[in-house]
Scaffold this motif. Sequence first.
Motif, PDB file in Angstrom:
ATOM      1  N   ARG A 174    -107.810  26.964 -60.346  1.00  0.00           N
ATOM      2  CA  ARG A 174    -107.984  25.903 -61.344  1.00  0.00           C
ATOM      3  C   ARG A 174    -109.390  25.318 -61.277  1.00  0.00           C
ATOM      4  N   GLU A 175    -109.998  25.377 -60.111  1.00  0.00           N
ATOM      5  CA  GLU A 175    -111.351  24.851 -59.921  1.00  0.00           C
ATOM      6  C   GLU A 175    -112.423  25.890 -60.237  1.00  0.00           C
ATOM      7  N   GLN A 183    -104.745  26.128 -56.714  1.00  0.00           N
ATOM      8  CA  GLN A 183    -105.687  25.027 -56.875  1.00  0.00           C
ATOM      9  C   GLN A 183    -107.122  25.534 -56.936  1.00  0.00           C
ATOM     10  N   LYS A 239    -112.600  28.995 -58.856  1.00  0.00           N
ATOM     11  CA  LYS A 239    -112.953  29.727 -57.643  1.00  0.00           C
ATOM     12  C   LYS A 239    -111.896  30.785 -57.342  1.00  0.00           C
TER      13      LYS A 239
END
Length: 232
Positions: free
Chosen positions: A37-38, A34, A40
Amino acid sequence: MGDILLYKRGGPNVTDYLVKAIRRDDSGKGANRQLRREGKIPAVLYGNEDAPEKLVIETRDFERLLKQGALGKLVNVEFKAGRSKKAVPALLKEVQTEPLNGKVMHVDFQAVDMKQEIGTIVAIHYTGEERRVNDGSVIQPLLREVNVTCLPDRIPSFFEVDISGLQAGESITVSTLKPEEGVTIQTPAEEVLVTAALVHQEAEAETAEGAEAGAEDAGAEAGGEAKEDAGK
């Protein structure tokens, strides 16, 4: 999640690298996916007084820092600890990448004691190729980095090797590097850094070897046919 930033403050010293990050609570493959995907990157700071710190940094800014040569260098990792900020000197120890596309997947920082020597890598920068006389040879760098030991704040940014005078068939070894006082090169002195390869001679040698091998094969084939004819 707050600001996450990595940058080089300016100047030649490796301590100029600053990493601003934030703590993260979630871990595991799902949480890490996750984060990626952001935009980071999950990171860990080891060797601190406390337990390893799980951190988050921005992918784009970190990749820019890598291009500046921060891998293996001393950085200041800054993050919030409660109401206060902590700044921990650390070695940018390891960068894990995705094998197919080279995307950064995870980063390890190793906290250091500024009074104790550490082992790390230092990049080699080759200069002067544009000033070389064209003698038919091609420059072939064999090492892009060397291993050193020194205090954390003495890590060289890089070693510069001038190859402008390198002639065909010659090479430069690790022994030619002249580190500053307090820096010890651990890579064996006899290892070759760069060589001027005689491409044309190598190609001619390969051609000659191929022709010789072909002649031997032809001779063997002719001999075999002669034996077959004799046996008829």
